[in-house]
Design a protein around this motif. Structure first.
Motif, mmCIF file in Angstrom:
data_model
loop_
_atom_site.group_PDB
_atom_site.id
_atom_site.type_symbol
_atom_site.label_atom_id
_atom_site.label_comp_id
_atom_site.label_asym_id
_atom_site.label_seq_id
_atom_site.Cartn_x
_atom_site.Cartn_y
_atom_site.Cartn_z
ATOM 1 N N GLY A 1 0.783 -1.226 0.000
ATOM 2 C CA GLY A 1 0.000 0.000 0.000
ATOM 3 C C GLY A 1 0.815 1.276 0.000
ATOM 4 N N GLU A 2 2.147 1.193 0.051
ATOM 5 C CA GLU A 2 2.970 2.400 0.093
ATOM 6 C C GLU A 2 3.617 2.642 -1.262
ATOM 7 N N THR A 3 3.741 3.905 -1.623
ATOM 8 C CA THR A 3 4.416 4.280 -2.868
ATOM 9 C C THR A 3 5.584 5.228 -2.615
ATOM 10 N N ASP A 4 5.654 5.793 -1.421
ATOM 11 C CA ASP A 4 6.711 6.739 -1.069
ATOM 12 C C ASP A 4 7.998 5.977 -0.771
ATOM 13 N N ARG A 5 9.081 6.307 -1.469
ATOM 14 C CA ARG A 5 10.383 5.653 -1.267
ATOM 15 C C ARG A 5 11.149 6.288 -0.103
ATOM 16 N N ARG A 6 10.558 7.317 0.498
ATOM 17 C CA ARG A 6 11.071 8.034 1.668
ATOM 18 C C ARG A 6 12.478 8.582 1.433
ATOM 19 N N GLY A 7 13.217 8.758 2.512
ATOM 20 C CA GLY A 7 14.546 9.344 2.419
ATOM 21 C C GLY A 7 14.532 10.794 2.849
ATOM 22 N N TRP A 8 15.721 11.337 3.048
ATOM 23 C CA TRP A 8 15.898 12.704 3.493
ATOM 24 C C TRP A 8 16.217 13.560 2.288
ATOM 25 N N TRP A 9 15.577 14.705 2.148
ATOM 26 C CA TRP A 9 15.753 15.560 0.977
ATOM 27 C C TRP A 9 17.216 15.958 0.777
ATOM 28 N N ALA A 10 17.978 16.102 1.832
ATOM 29 C CA ALA A 10 19.361 16.564 1.718
ATOM 30 C C ALA A 10 20.332 15.463 1.309
ATOM 31 N N ASP A 11 19.860 14.205 1.206
ATOM 32 C CA ASP A 11 20.760 13.142 0.734
ATOM 33 C C ASP A 11 21.378 13.503 -0.611
ATOM 34 N N ALA A 12 20.642 14.198 -1.458
ATOM 35 C CA ALA A 12 21.141 14.574 -2.784
ATOM 36 C C ALA A 12 22.345 15.510 -2.689
ATOM 37 N N THR A 13 22.513 16.197 -1.558
ATOM 38 C CA THR A 13 23.620 17.141 -1.409
ATOM 39 C C THR A 13 24.848 16.500 -0.765
ATOM 40 N N LEU A 14 24.719 15.267 -0.271
ATOM 41 C CA LEU A 14 25.836 14.618 0.416
ATOM 42 C C LEU A 14 26.868 14.126 -0.595
ATOM 43 N N PRO B 1 26.219 7.469 -3.341
ATOM 44 C CA PRO B 1 25.847 8.551 -2.421
ATOM 45 C C PRO B 1 25.823 8.063 -0.979
ATOM 46 N N ASP B 2 26.165 8.952 -0.076
ATOM 47 C CA ASP B 2 26.112 8.658 1.351
ATOM 48 C C ASP B 2 24.722 9.054 1.832
ATOM 49 N N ASN B 3 23.884 8.080 2.184
ATOM 50 C CA ASN B 3 22.510 8.363 2.587
ATOM 51 C C ASN B 3 22.356 8.275 4.095
ATOM 52 N N ILE B 4 21.540 9.174 4.642
ATOM 53 C CA ILE B 4 21.257 9.205 6.072
ATOM 54 C C ILE B 4 20.137 8.213 6.386
ATOM 55 N N GLY B 5 20.260 7.494 7.502
ATOM 56 C CA GLY B 5 19.175 6.641 7.972
ATOM 57 C C GLY B 5 19.323 5.185 7.585
ATOM 58 N N SER B 6 18.251 4.432 7.863
ATOM 59 C CA SER B 6 18.246 2.999 7.581
ATOM 60 C C SER B 6 16.999 2.622 6.797
ATOM 61 N N ARG B 7 17.055 1.423 6.257
ATOM 62 C CA ARG B 7 15.905 0.892 5.528
ATOM 63 C C ARG B 7 15.056 -0.015 6.417
ATOM 64 N N LEU B 8 15.182 0.101 7.739
ATOM 65 C CA LEU B 8 14.371 -0.711 8.652
ATOM 66 C C LEU B 8 12.874 -0.521 8.411
ATOM 67 N N TRP B 9 12.477 0.648 7.978
ATOM 68 C CA TRP B 9 11.057 0.936 7.733
ATOM 69 C C TRP B 9 10.468 -0.003 6.682
ATOM 70 N N LEU B 10 11.305 -0.562 5.807
ATOM 71 C CA LEU B 10 10.817 -1.488 4.777
ATOM 72 C C LEU B 10 10.287 -2.793 5.382
ATOM 73 N N LEU B 11 10.649 -3.066 6.617
ATOM 74 C CA LEU B 11 10.232 -4.322 7.260
ATOM 75 C C LEU B 11 8.830 -4.233 7.836
ATOM 76 N N ARG B 12 8.239 -3.063 7.739
ATOM 77 C CA ARG B 12 6.887 -2.881 8.257
ATOM 78 C C ARG B 12 5.958 -3.885 7.597
ATOM 79 N N ARG B 13 5.186 -4.561 8.405
ATOM 80 C CA ARG B 13 4.192 -5.530 7.948
ATOM 81 C C ARG B 13 4.805 -6.832 7.422
ATOM 82 N N GLU B 14 6.093 -7.040 7.686
ATOM 83 C CA GLU B 14 6.729 -8.303 7.309
ATOM 84 C C GLU B 14 6.456 -9.347 8.393
#
Length: 155
Positions: A50-63, A70-83
């Protein structure tokens, strides 16, 4: 020194005493931000139902790009939702948490890093982190409710 994140319910907030922001050496704050900020999903990642948003922080593009990526902030733990709580999902949680904390090694903030993940209770993952800094090993662990995204430090 960094601003200290203090745990409350749910999650963390800025720590204040006598009207001033409290600080720490930054490692605890760095771990919390790295694990519990939503990193952008990779192109091949399957999003939760049911989700379409790939999320992420807007400033990742500037890192800066490190080793061509690219060096991205955060984790992909949110992808485990409903697993389902299967061994392969726990392995992915460990992988995502390790990936999120690798920058601490690359930037020389820690000498060693060990991450473990386990099922703490129905719907809850326990993520344990051990960081080796000169002279000591710092350990911290979090229970992460994959349905609500709420995390709490464990005793």
């Amino acid at each position: 020194m960094d601003i200290l994140l203090a745990f409350g319910s749910p999650g963390a907030d800025l720590a204040v005493a006598s009207g001033d922001l409290l600080t720490d050496d930054g490692l605890l704050t760095a771990v919390v931000v790295s694990l519990f900020t939503d990193r952008q999903a990779e192109p091949g990642d399957e999003l939760p139902a049911g989700e379409t948003d790939r999320r992420g922080w807007w400033a990742d593009a500037t890192l800066p790009k490190l080793a061509g990526a690219p060096d991205n902030i955060g984790s992909r733990l949110w992808l485990l939702r409903r697993e389902k709580q299967l061994p392969e999902v726990v392995a992915r949680a460990r992988e995502y948490a390790t990936e999120a904390l690798q920058w601490l090694l690359r930037e020389g903030r820690v000498d060693g890093l060990a991450v473990d993940a386990a099922i703490a209770a129905p719907g809850h993952l326990r993520i344990s982190v051990a960081l080796t800094v000169p002279g000591e090993t710092l350990r911290t662990a979090y229970d992460y409710d994959v349905l609500s995204g709420v995390y709490r430090p464990t005793a």
